[in-house]
Scaffold this motif. Structure first.
Motif, PDB file in Angstrom:
ATOM      1  N   PRO A  77       0.817  -1.226   0.000  1.00  0.00           N
ATOM      2  CA  PRO A  77       0.000   0.000   0.000  1.00  0.00           C
ATOM      3  C   PRO A  77       0.843   1.265   0.000  1.00  0.00           C
ATOM      4  O   PRO A  77       0.471   2.247  -0.645  1.00  0.00           O
ATOM      5  CB  PRO A  77      -0.802  -0.109   1.302  1.00  0.00           C
ATOM      6  N   HIS A  78       1.997   1.229   0.668  1.00  0.00           N
ATOM      7  CA  HIS A  78       2.847   2.419   0.710  1.00  0.00           C
ATOM      8  C   HIS A  78       3.271   2.814  -0.705  1.00  0.00           C
ATOM      9  O   HIS A  78       3.226   3.989  -1.070  1.00  0.00           O
ATOM     10  CB  HIS A  78       4.089   2.153   1.555  1.00  0.00           C
ATOM     11  N   VAL A  79       3.649   1.801  -1.495  1.00  0.00           N
ATOM     12  CA  VAL A  79       4.091   2.085  -2.861  1.00  0.00           C
ATOM     13  C   VAL A  79       2.954   2.667  -3.677  1.00  0.00           C
ATOM     14  O   VAL A  79       3.113   3.667  -4.383  1.00  0.00           O
ATOM     15  CB  VAL A  79       4.613   0.796  -3.509  1.00  0.00           C
ATOM     16  N   LEU A  80       1.766   2.041  -3.568  1.00  0.00           N
ATOM     17  CA  LEU A  80       0.628   2.527  -4.347  1.00  0.00           C
ATOM     18  C   LEU A  80       0.303   3.964  -3.981  1.00  0.00           C
ATOM     19  O   LEU A  80       0.012   4.798  -4.838  1.00  0.00           O
ATOM     20  CB  LEU A  80      -0.590   1.632  -4.091  1.00  0.00           C
TER      21      LEU A  80
ATOM     22  N   TYR B 119       7.161  -9.819  -1.041  1.00  0.00           N
ATOM     23  CA  TYR B 119       8.063  -8.690  -1.282  1.00  0.00           C
ATOM     24  C   TYR B 119       9.070  -8.575  -0.145  1.00  0.00           C
ATOM     25  O   TYR B 119      10.266  -8.347  -0.381  1.00  0.00           O
ATOM     26  CB  TYR B 119       7.270  -7.388  -1.390  1.00  0.00           C
ATOM     27  N   LEU B 120       8.574  -8.720   1.097  1.00  0.00           N
ATOM     28  CA  LEU B 120       9.472  -8.566   2.251  1.00  0.00           C
ATOM     29  C   LEU B 120      10.561  -9.620   2.223  1.00  0.00           C
ATOM     30  O   LEU B 120      11.727  -9.343   2.509  1.00  0.00           O
ATOM     31  CB  LEU B 120       8.667  -8.682   3.554  1.00  0.00           C
ATOM     32  N   ALA B 121      10.200 -10.863   1.831  1.00  0.00           N
ATOM     33  CA  ALA B 121      11.193 -11.932   1.815  1.00  0.00           C
ATOM     34  C   ALA B 121      12.128 -11.806   0.628  1.00  0.00           C
ATOM     35  O   ALA B 121      13.309 -12.153   0.724  1.00  0.00           O
ATOM     36  CB  ALA B 121      10.486 -13.287   1.791  1.00  0.00           C
ATOM     37  N   THR B 134      11.181   1.055  -1.547  1.00  0.00           N
ATOM     38  CA  THR B 134      11.993   1.447  -2.692  1.00  0.00           C
ATOM     39  C   THR B 134      12.104   0.314  -3.693  1.00  0.00           C
ATOM     40  O   THR B 134      11.983   0.530  -4.911  1.00  0.00           O
ATOM     41  CB  THR B 134      13.402   1.840  -2.221  1.00  0.00           C
ATOM     42  N   SER B 135      12.334  -0.910  -3.204  1.00  0.00           N
ATOM     43  CA  SER B 135      12.543  -2.009  -4.145  1.00  0.00           C
ATOM     44  C   SER B 135      11.267  -2.312  -4.922  1.00  0.00           C
ATOM     45  O   SER B 135      11.320  -2.589  -6.117  1.00  0.00           O
ATOM     46  CB  SER B 135      13.044  -3.252  -3.412  1.00  0.00           C
ATOM     47  N   VAL B 136      10.099  -2.216  -4.250  1.00  0.00           N
ATOM     48  CA  VAL B 136       8.849  -2.462  -4.978  1.00  0.00           C
ATOM     49  C   VAL B 136       8.607  -1.331  -5.976  1.00  0.00           C
ATOM     50  O   VAL B 136       8.241  -1.554  -7.133  1.00  0.00           O
ATOM     51  CB  VAL B 136       7.664  -2.586  -4.001  1.00  0.00           C
ATOM     52  N   LEU B 137       8.852  -0.094  -5.541  1.00  0.00           N
ATOM     53  CA  LEU B 137       8.564   1.066  -6.395  1.00  0.00           C
ATOM     54  C   LEU B 137       9.443   1.079  -7.641  1.00  0.00           C
ATOM     55  O   LEU B 137       8.973   1.270  -8.752  1.00  0.00           O
ATOM     56  CB  LEU B 137       8.788   2.351  -5.588  1.00  0.00           C
ATOM     57  N   ASP B 144       5.078   0.756 -13.445  1.00  0.00           N
ATOM     58  CA  ASP B 144       4.068   1.586 -12.800  1.00  0.00           C
ATOM     59  C   ASP B 144       4.618   2.991 -12.564  1.00  0.00           C
ATOM     60  O   ASP B 144       3.970   4.005 -12.851  1.00  0.00           O
ATOM     61  CB  ASP B 144       3.698   0.925 -11.467  1.00  0.00           C
ATOM     62  N   THR B 145       5.858   3.037 -12.070  1.00  0.00           N
ATOM     63  CA  THR B 145       6.481   4.332 -11.797  1.00  0.00           C
ATOM     64  C   THR B 145       6.756   5.091 -13.083  1.00  0.00           C
ATOM     65  O   THR B 145       6.635   6.312 -13.141  1.00  0.00           O
ATOM     66  CB  THR B 145       7.760   4.096 -11.001  1.00  0.00           C
TER      67      THR B 145
END
Lengths: 122, 173
Positions: A77-80, B119-121, B134-137, B144-145
């Motif tokens: 959710p933070h990223v979204l 994602y966390l793992a 940061t890694s997901v974004l 998406d970004t």
């Protein structure tokens, strides 16, 4: 306690809905363009909270991996919402530019006066 | 809980006030409160963005527009009964809906068990970035970004086009 515990568990959602509904009310009921944009911002930020609240885990830490911590809040959710905030300010800037353009054309930012001016032109 | 109540109080102020300058300043306060709430919700990256973008840039933009227009909202012409009714009904339906949501802060809800733990793992072994946001974004959801920056670019072009006409029209007067 059993009667009140759902109320306390969902208190954040009640506040979110209050913010959302007041944003909706401002957008619908007020004719001033800038006030409408502020109302839109209220609505938008309430949606940010609506996304972030379920991702929080009690006792968790921010999702930055460190061997001292085991429980992290949900990072997705933070990223979204990061994306949503940035897009939100882009739309706000565009809306404000439109308000300036309207103000230049009609000399007012009140919806009713703009409609009145539009009727005179016909 | 205190912060959330303060947010609600500021919102009442924004809805009721008619001086646009006060409304813009209150919306800045609102954004800072929102950023504090986000820190409590462990969303530190989002809180930083909200404090800088929501409280900073938005407020400056709105103040700039206020400088170029007028700062007093005129009294509403229509009766507020219908919007109030629509808002109240919407709010009632939504509050009814919240009772289907899981209680605050639980770790075993579908939201927190579905993809977040992956994602966390995977963040350290797959991307080497300790900050998972940061890694997901930038990595998992990089496209998406990219789309987000396209949106900002388009909005920037729109603002430039609108304001350019504004500037060209002024010498004629």
């Amino acid at each position: 306690m059993t009667v009140f515990s759902p109320l306390i568990d969902h208190f954040n959602y009640f506040i979110i809905i209050f913010l959302m509904v007041s944003g909706l009310y401002v957008v619908v009921a007020r004719g001033n363009m800038i006030k409408k944009l502020v109302g839109l911002m209220l609505f938008q930020t309430s949606v940010y909270l609506l996304y972030l609240s379920p991702g929080k885990i009690l006792g968790g830490t921010p999702p930055i991996i460190d061997e001292n911590f085991q429980i992290y809040s949900n990072p997705l959710p933070h990223v979204l919402i990061l994306t949503a905030i940035v897009v939100g300010v882009a739309t706000l800037a565009l809306g404000l530019a439109l308000v300036l353009r309207i103000n230049e054309e009609y000399g007012t930012i009140e919806e009713d006066e703009i409609f009145a001016a539009g009727d005179e032109d016909k | 809980m205190v912060l959330l109540s303060l947010l609600a109080a500021v919102t009442i102020g924004i809805v009721r006030l008619r001086n646009l300058f006060a409304i813009v300043i209150l919306s800045g306060i609102y954004s800072f409160l929102m950023a504090s709430v986000m820190i409590v919700l462990d969303a530190v990256d989002v809180a930083m963005t909200e404090a800088s973008v929501g409280a900073g840039i938005s407020t400056v933009l709105m103040l700039g527009v206020l400088y170029l227009t007028k700062t007093e909202e005129s009294a509403p012409v229509h009766s507020p009964a219908l919007p109030l009714f629509v808002s109240a009904v919407t709010g009632a339906v939504l509050i009814y809906g919240t009772f289907g949501l899981p209680p605050f802060g639980m770790a075993d809800t579908p939201v927190n068990t579905h993809i977040g733990p992956d994602y966390l793992a995977g963040s350290i072994p797959q991307t080497g970035i300790p900050n998972v946001v940061t890694s997901v974004l930038a990595s998992y959801r990089g496209f998406d970004t990219l789309g987000e920056t396209t949106v900002i670019f388009t909005a920037g072009i729109g603002v430039l086009l609108l304001l350019k006409r504004l500037r060209r029209a002024e010498p004629d007067k």
